[in-house]
Each structure stands twice: as C-alpha cells, then as structure tokens.
Scaffold this active site. Structure first.
Site, PDB file in Angstrom:
ATOM      1  N   HIS A   1       0.950  -1.409  -0.172  1.00  0.00           N
ATOM      2  CA  HIS A   1      -0.082  -0.194  -0.070  1.00  0.00           C
ATOM      3  C   HIS A   1       0.825   1.223   0.007  1.00  0.00           C
ATOM      4  CE1 HIS A   1      -3.786  -1.960   0.287  1.00  0.00           C
ATOM      5  NE2 HIS A   1      -4.243  -1.739   1.494  1.00  0.00           N
TER       6      HIS A   1
ATOM      7  N   TYR B   1      -6.699   3.484  11.451  1.00  0.00           N
ATOM      8  CA  TYR B   1      -6.973   2.289  10.163  1.00  0.00           C
ATOM      9  C   TYR B   1      -6.304   2.872   8.832  1.00  0.00           C
ATOM     10  CZ  TYR B   1     -10.114  -0.371  13.139  1.00  0.00           C
ATOM     11  OH  TYR B   1     -10.536  -1.103  14.334  1.00  0.00           O
ATOM     12  N   GLU B   2      -5.759   1.937   8.051  1.00  0.00           N
ATOM     13  CA  GLU B   2      -5.019   2.509   7.079  1.00  0.00           C
ATOM     14  C   GLU B   2      -5.773   3.241   5.963  1.00  0.00           C
ATOM     15  OE1 GLU B   2      -3.040  -1.314   5.805  1.00  0.00           O
ATOM     16  OE2 GLU B   2      -4.845  -1.983   4.621  1.00  0.00           O
ATOM     17  N   SER B   3      -7.074   3.200   6.031  1.00  0.00           N
ATOM     18  CA  SER B   3      -7.898   3.950   5.120  1.00  0.00           C
ATOM     19  C   SER B   3      -7.790   5.560   5.570  1.00  0.00           C
ATOM     20  CB  SER B   3      -9.457   3.500   5.183  1.00  0.00           C
ATOM     21  OG  SER B   3      -9.770   3.599   6.688  1.00  0.00           O
ATOM     22  N   GLY B   4      -7.332   5.898   6.617  1.00  0.00           N
ATOM     23  CA  GLY B   4      -6.905   7.271   6.654  1.00  0.00           C
ATOM     24  C   GLY B   4      -7.831   7.747   8.031  1.00  0.00           C
TER      25      GLY B   4
END
Lengths: 284, 267, 284, 267
Positions: free
Chosen positions: C103, D50-53
């Site tokens: 990612h 969380y890696e979604s921001g």
C-alpha cells in the site's frame, strides 16, 4: 500534550542554540510565541521559516540568530526586511549565516521531515543560482528514467511553534483557512507548541479538515490575539497598518531598539488580546 | 477614453494576455492586479492560484500579500503549501506563471535575491520564494515589471529564476521542458522573445512612448520586431474596472487597519 | 470538463489496451463506471488499484485484463477474490500479469504521478519478498545520509474513474469522508471521469475540504447509486450482503458468467439508483 | 467468571497488551477486535488508526473492512491514504502495528501473499496491503493469529512482511531501526521473542491448553520460557465487553444489508 502558559511552554522547550520554526503563511503567524522566546533571552538560534517576516526581522535585529533557513525574507505587501538587510549587508548587530532555498524546496523539506525521510526529492532549481551557493542542494537520479531531480535535507526543527484557531480539552488542535505548511512543521519537529485563540469542548470539525491529534503536540497555550498583526481566519483581520509601520520602525537601529523594549521586552503575551481590538470579525 | 498612467497601461496590457482557460499562478504586486483585471473583464472563468494554497480565487479587492484572508474566502478550495507546489505547480497544471522582477535581463532571467555579491551583498533582496519553480514548471511564464536602467540590466547579479539563460536552446540543454518566459509587459512596451535567440524583442510600444525613452530605461541594446505597433490604449471599461478595483482595495485595507492611536498604545 | 452520460464518457476515454484506475478505498468505489466499461467490451486492460475487490474480480473473470497493478486483492471483510485466484492459479479464463506492491508503495506512486514526478521515494520494502519478484522496485540513495530508500515508478493511468458525492454546475467535484487515494489518482491520470450522486448549484464546501476543480476532470456523469455495493459517506450505507454473496457467485465459473450476464451486460448504469433502495441515510 | 472460547481468550489476551498511550495501526479481523476491546475496557484514550486514513477512531461496532463509514464518522480526523502512509506510519508515530497473518514462522515473518511459488501459486492470497511497511515502520509489532500447522510453519512461502528474518540481529543488518514483532497472541498462548535469538518463545499458556495441543498446532519445535505461566482467564467485564461488541456488530451489519429479496432483483 500538556496545557501550559506560553511562558512555561517556551521555558520547557527552547534552549540556546536550538533550531526553531515559527510557521505561518501570512495567516496564523505565531507572533506571541516568538515574542515570548525573545523575552526569555534564548540566543544563538537557527530560525527556520519559508517566509520570515517581521518576527524574524525582530530576532535578527536583537542579535539572537546564528543561522536563518528560509525561502522568502520580505515584509509581505510592504517590501524588504530592514533588520535582516542590516545583518546581511553590514553584519549588524552581528553576522548571520544564511541557508536559502526556494518555496518548493522548503515545502518539500518540511514534508519529508513530517514523513520521517532523511531528504526530499522534487523537480526544482533548474538553472537557478541557489544551487551554486547552497551546498544543501544536491540531486538524485530517477532509477527508472534517469532524470536528475533536486534533493534537499528534510527539515526537522527542535521546536515548532504555530498558532491555530482552537483546541479541544484533550488538546487536539484545529486549523482552518490557509493552512500553509503548519501541519508538516509540527509533525517534522521534535517538539511542537501551539498557541490557540480558544479552548472549546468540541472542535466540531468535518472529518476532512486539518486537525492535529493531541499526542503530536508538546504543549497547547491559550493566547487570544496571539497571531497579531497577522490574522486568524474567521476571527480577526490582518493589521495591515502594523506591517506598514514596521517598515519605518525597522529602518532605524535606535527606533527598533526602543520599540522592542517597549512592545516586546516590557510586554507579555496577555497584551495580544488588546492588540486585536477593532480587528475582530463577527462570528459567521 | 480618458487619460491613463503608464502603470495602468502596463496592468491592462498584461491583463489582455490572459484567457478564460488559463490556470494562472499569480505573483504578488503587478501580476496580481493584471490577473484580477482579466478576471473582471474578458476572462471571468480564469483560474487564479496563489502560492499560499488558494485555488480558483476571486478576490473583491487586491491582496496585500499572497496569503490574505480574502483569497481563501473566495477560493474554490485551499490546499496545503506542499500540495500546492507538488500537485499543482510541479504537476504541470499551471498554464501561466505570472512573475514580477526586481532585476531582469534580455533573456528573461530574473533576480530578486541580491544586488552585488551573494556572500556580501550590496542589497539583500527578499529572495526567490516560489519563483525558481514557477519559472521551470509553469507551461509558460509571463513577466511584468516597470522599465528602468536599474531593473533592466545587461546581466542579472543572480539567477533567482531561470528564463532563457544565455538564449537559444539553453533551457532544453538543462532538461527544462516548459516554454519559459514568452511575454514581458512593462509600463512602456510589450516584449516577446525571438523564436531563435530567445532575446526579448519589442513588439508594441504603449501610446506616446518613444524609442529614446526606451533606450534610457533599458540597460542593453534593444531589439525591435520588424513591425512594431502601438499598444491598444486602455478602453473605458478596462480603466473603470482597474480603478474601481484599486479604490476598493485602498478602502478595504484602510478599513481593516485600526486607527493611528494603535501605534502609541501597543505598536 | 464536460457533463456526459456515463456511456459517452467511457466511449470517449477508454480504449483496448489502455491503463485504468478505478479508485476507492472501500468507500466510493466506482462500480457503475466499471460495469459500463465491461459492457462496452474494452479488453487487454491494465488495471491499477490499491485494493482491487469485486470490480477487478469481475474484469479478470471476464478475461478483459492483461495486467493488474495492485497492493491488496481481497474481498474486504469476506476473504479472497475467487476470479483473481482462478486466473492466477489456473490461468482461467486467461493468464494475467501481476505487478504487486505494498500500500505504501502504491500510495506514494500515485502521489508521484499527481506531483508530476517520474518516481516515488519512500522507506519501504525492508526485508520484504516483493522486492525480489517485482523489477519495478528499485532504490535511491539519500545524498545526505547515504540511506538506501525504496523507489517505484510514478503511476500515471490513461484514465482514472472515481465516484464522488457531488459536483456543482461548473463541474467542480467534492469528496467527503474516507477520501483515500482518489485525488491523487485523478491528478495522476491523463484523463479522469467522475461519477457523482448529484449535481448541485453550490458545493458549500469548507475551504479545506477535498475539491477537484472542473479543469482537472475530463467528464462528470450523474449516476445516483453509482458506488453500490460500496457506500457513499452521508448518503447510503455499504451493502454488506452483496459482498458476502459475491463470494458465492465468484466461486463458480458458470454462476459468475450467469450473474455477469444478468446484472452487468443486460443492465445499465441507470439501474444503480434502484440498488441502493433501503440503504439510504437520512440527510444529516 | 463464565466459560469462554479460545477465540475470546485470544482477543482478550491481545487487548491487555495495549495501553492508553498507544497509537495503534490496526489490521482488520482479530487485531481490530482486540484493539477495540482495549479501548472499551482499560484504555479508553488509546488512539486507533486504520490504513484507510481514519485517526483516533472509536467505532461502536467492529468494521467489516478497513474503510467502513463508522470508522470515519467516529474518528478525530480522516486523512488521505498517501498522508497516512507518509506522515503517520513512515513518520514513526505508530507505537504498535497490530497484524494478523495467514502464515507465520518462529521469527515472526508473515506471509499473506501466496502459498507455493510466487509465479505459479498453489493459493493466491490477497497480498500484503499495508503490512510490509507496518512491520518496518511501527515502533513495535504485535501479531495475533490462530494456531494451526497450516499457519505456523517452519518457513513461510513468501516474506510478505519481515519479522526477525533468520533471527538475531537480522533486522539491524537490513538497516531496520524499529523493534519488529515483540508479541504474538494466539488462541492457545502468549509468545515473546527471545532477547538474543529472536525466536518466538511461549511465556504463557491459556487456561487448559497443554503442551501436546501446542505441538500439534505448530510446525516447528516450540521453545518455552523458563517459567511458563497460565494466562489470566477473561474477567467477567472483558467477556461482557467483547460479547456485546460482537453482538452490536452482528446486528449492525445485518441491519445495513438489505433483505434477501435484493439478490433476486439485482444482485
């Protein structure tokens, strides 16, 4: 994060010889914080800022600056910085070292600092003279295309000071309007101190706005008016007359010394609230 | 059509070079006035960008600095400064970078860094700010500056931002793929670079300006195009728009400053 | 920018053999746009996406994909992508080329694309196996510290499709909520197409929200429900059951073919509005 | 204290390793449940990312994916994905990266990429997502995974994310300055790396778990600490919090899906 008075926060973070960024891009310039550092007498400083203006003119005029890292040293909308000129041209009150960059380089260097990288890479300085006089401008070769790209070291100030609209009671900070380079300057720093106009129960910020979590900040200090004569989006206007006046004050060594004694050395950060009287905006 | 000043002619001539489709990175001072006159006359949909991060701004009055609140309040959106320089300027999206200059030469190289030697300057100027990369990353560069022997020099003391270097293909030789300076609008003339040599060449003189006046205000032997025309004088509309903009600006900046008593009380 | 039907926008931008990013990080996935490309039959595509999910499973199952550039190919919250597995493990319906990243690498590569750079530089892939199997992972040396940093080529899709909440009548686009990598994917692309839930007179967006100016976008298409079964922050919820069901549909080649025929090939983008019935949120 | 399942024990044991001051980058699945149980019990001020921001999120129910709307709605702020990976992860601000695994070895190397050969895989798994850099940029890494011979293997088929490599100072030799995996919580035990060799070593066994069961579920010769204790069983509060969280999650995800008739009408 701890809530402190500005006096405590400066005493807690700034030492002789350290590097400090007071960031703000015309908007939200942390004048009160800078004046507090001047009052507490720290010296031999490396001052970092894209757009050093009145505040850095003052530090340089007081002889507190060893080195300045910057990309545009002017009085916005007015002209030159006369104390910086006097130091650069006449070594008065003492010589200053200069590390000069372009805005793009400084912005990328703060970004790299925030991103934990040792350097920033960008397309810049093509044909520019700064490459010849600044040894901190190097290059890297793109391993895919062979393009020669500019590289500069990441900026990692010992302390960053910024001013913001508000913090909540946990110390989370909200910035609105022209956010400039402040988020990066805070995240790039070893310690960050934020002065705010107010402390509120709830930031009520849309998810996509610029918020600094409390654990990214060393201290939050409530200093209403703390950006004056700069402005705070949605709260008070820029004091344009003060910038014009500065040009006259800074033109003369004695006038400068007198002004600093009266308005900085014998003043306190509590005085800033008074200075924005008449510049406030109706709440929108 | 009423009388006009050389400054007004300069701003209006500069404004005419812009179009509705331009995405213009606006330097402060003369470029800002010209860009906003364009927006308020023939190019209402022009996109004006200031390096403070404001995109698609439409100020009612001219900003005093590149970070005035008015720019943010009227903008389509405001981004961070790293984003501005990475995605918007370096990303190649700027059609026109519009720059002023303290000192420039006939190849459009600009100096706003020092007069004299860099290490021990005669005059320390503010420095480049965004200009070095505006000059290389914008698709093309327009410049506006008042003519004087002090400003229009044979050789700039410092290459703050690179124009055409020594002329010819100097940009390409440095790996720069953008066009560089393609237009120079002064208070006396409109200049364009020669296609081959890239030396700025006079294409039109503003009404009443003589070649003698030109010679006295420029530090090199001026080249003129084969056919030099007279710049179309400002129209009544152009002058009205410019003067109203300046009047609004003056009134607003006085209003937003507090009264003179302030300086006695707290500086 | 031009307002178009989705059919027009796809016909205008997508060609056999081109590279396409359909971006969306769980949120705002442009399902309607992807289905329209499937219907119009373009093939031999290079599909780029950080998190290829159902949509890319469908493209791969249809045999339209030459190459996939990605960092996580799963059905979020459910498990594996069965059509992608069938292609990777059994070359069915045909083999696909894979360029696999992390990612961090993909995010940096889109960022570099948006920033007009030829490559991205970051601290990554330390000890990671992908470095051994992906020749597009190289390194650059920091000229100041000597640190070895990872480098990947910038992503520059021929076309990027995204879905957003709304556009105004000039075609300026507003995204809210989890904005993911969409701004970068649009700015990195040669052409970008945005499907939106609605077109409004005024975006009423705070200055610091995520807005794409109309001149960064090739086409804006109004497709209510166009993210289904993904969700739209503030408008409708994720259709979790559809993701669970997909796992069953995609498990069987024939079930997959039948489903695609009925729900994609014989459907149209107008059908998406119906699909979000019962998932809408009350306006806040 | 009531009965509990091995899964519940795993989640609760993992939750106990977190503190109020942690800034935790949360992988989906088991790590997400553990992190939220910690937040709902002893560490209400823990920062979950969380890696979604989404930064500082406090979901009322567990997300099905790393980009659920609930994460954004309850977060302090939501940033773009490049910013998440550059400023927040690579910037070194994450105290704990919490990862799950499809396959792992005794040095905490994780594989979620392929079973078999990379070029012609037996099973193509989803890939690494954020894990390669979570493993190297987080100050330390906690892992949680159910034990099985399929998952706990002698050698991982692919180094999706690097743990301690071949053990010892392998991380340092690669220039990695972070601690790497420091804790492994399974449905049977709590493991910590040996200080010297970095081989994961059993420090506590969950109530009722035998060394025979351990051996049957792990593909290498297990090392035990000199003193192996029994994991403190879940408290009534821990179990209640976890079960209520799971119940709310189930109800919410069923509510947000439309009725079964949907699949007939349009899939």
């Amino acid at each position: 994060m701890a809530f402190m008075t500005l006096r405590e926060a400066v005493a807690d973070t700034v030492r002789d010889g350290c590097s400090i960024a007071f960031e703000g891009f015309t908007h939200l310039i942390p004048h009160a914080a800078a004046h507090e550092v001047m009052r507490q007498g720290m010296s031999d400083l490396t001052l970092i800022r894209m757009t050093p203006d009145i505040v850095y003119d003052q530090f340089v005029g007081l002889g507190r600056v060893k080195k300045m890292i910057f990309s545009y040293a002017g009085n916005p909308g007015v002209g030159l910085l006369r104390r910086v000129r006097d130091a650069a041209e006449n070594s008065w009150p003492k010589p200053i070292e200069i590390e000069e960059h372009s805005h793009a380089a400084m912005a990328n260097a703060y970004e790299a600092g925030a991103a934990g990288l040792p350097c920033a890479m960008f397309r810049g300085y093509l044909g520019a003279g700064l490459k010849e006089v600044n040894p901190n401008i190097k290059s890297v070769i793109c391993p895919f295309t062979g393009e020669d790209l500019a590289a500069v070291p990441a900026l990692k100030p010992d302390v960053t000071f910024i001013h913001a609209q508000r913090a909540d009671r946990a110390g989370n900070v909200l910035l609105e309007g022209i956010v400039g380079i402040q988020k990066e300057a805070v995240l790039a720093a070893r310690k960050a101190v934020v002065t705010v106009e107010e402390i509120v129960d709830d930031l009520s910020a849309h998810p996509n706005m610029t918020v600094l979590p409390h654990w990214t900040v060393h201290a939050v200090c409530k200093v209403p008016g703390g950006a004056h004569p700069s402005y705070v989006h949605g709260m008070y206007d820029r004091d344009n007359a003060a910038y014009l006046e500065w040009d006259k004050i800074a033109a003369d060594r004695q006038a400068f010394a007198d002004w600093m004694e009266e308005h900085v050395m014998r003043a306190s950060s509590d005085d800033f609230a008074k200075r924005i009287k008449g510049l406030e905006r109706a709440a929108s | 059509m009423s009388d006009f000043t050389p400054d007004e002619m300069m701003t209006i001539a500069a404004s005419r070079a812009l179009t509705n489709d331009d995405v213009c990175f606006v330097g402060i001072g003369a470029p800002s006035a010209a860009c906003n006159v364009a927006r308020l006359t023939h190019s209402p949909d022009i996109t004006l960008i200031y390096e403070s991060g404001t995109i698609g701004t439409a100020p009612d009055v001219l900003p005093l600095s590149i970070g005035d609140g008015e720019l943010c309040e009227t903008a389509l959106t405001t981004v961070s400064v790293p984003e501005m320089f990475r995605y918007w300027l370096q990303g190649g999206r700027i059609t026109i970078g519009f720059l002023g200059a303290a000192q420039l030469d006939r190849f459009g190289n600009i100096n706003t860094t020092v007069i004299g030697d860099y290490a021990s300057p005669k005059t320390r100027l503010p420095g480049g700010g965004g200009a070095p990369e505006i000059a290389s990353s914008s698709q093309q560069v327009y410049m506006t500056c008042k003519q004087s022997r002090r400003a229009f020099v044979q050789t700039v003391d410092f290459y703050t931002s690179f124009g055409h270097g020594d002329g010819g293909d100097h940009r390409q030789r440095l790996g720069i793929t953008t066009k560089g300076p393609t237009l120079l609008i002064t208070d006396m003339a409109v200049w364009q670079p020669d296609e081959e040599t890239k030396e700025f060449t006079v294409h039109s003189l503003h009404p009443g300006v003589t070649r003698e006046q030109m010679r006295d205000s420029v530090g090199w032997d001026i080249r003129y195009a084969d056919e030099v025309v007279e710049t179309e004088p400002p129209s009544a509309e152009e002058l009205t728009v410019l003067r109203e903009l300046k009047a609004r600006t003056k009134a607003a900046h006085e209003r937003s400053s507090r009264s003179g008593s302030r300086s006695q009380s707290d500086g």
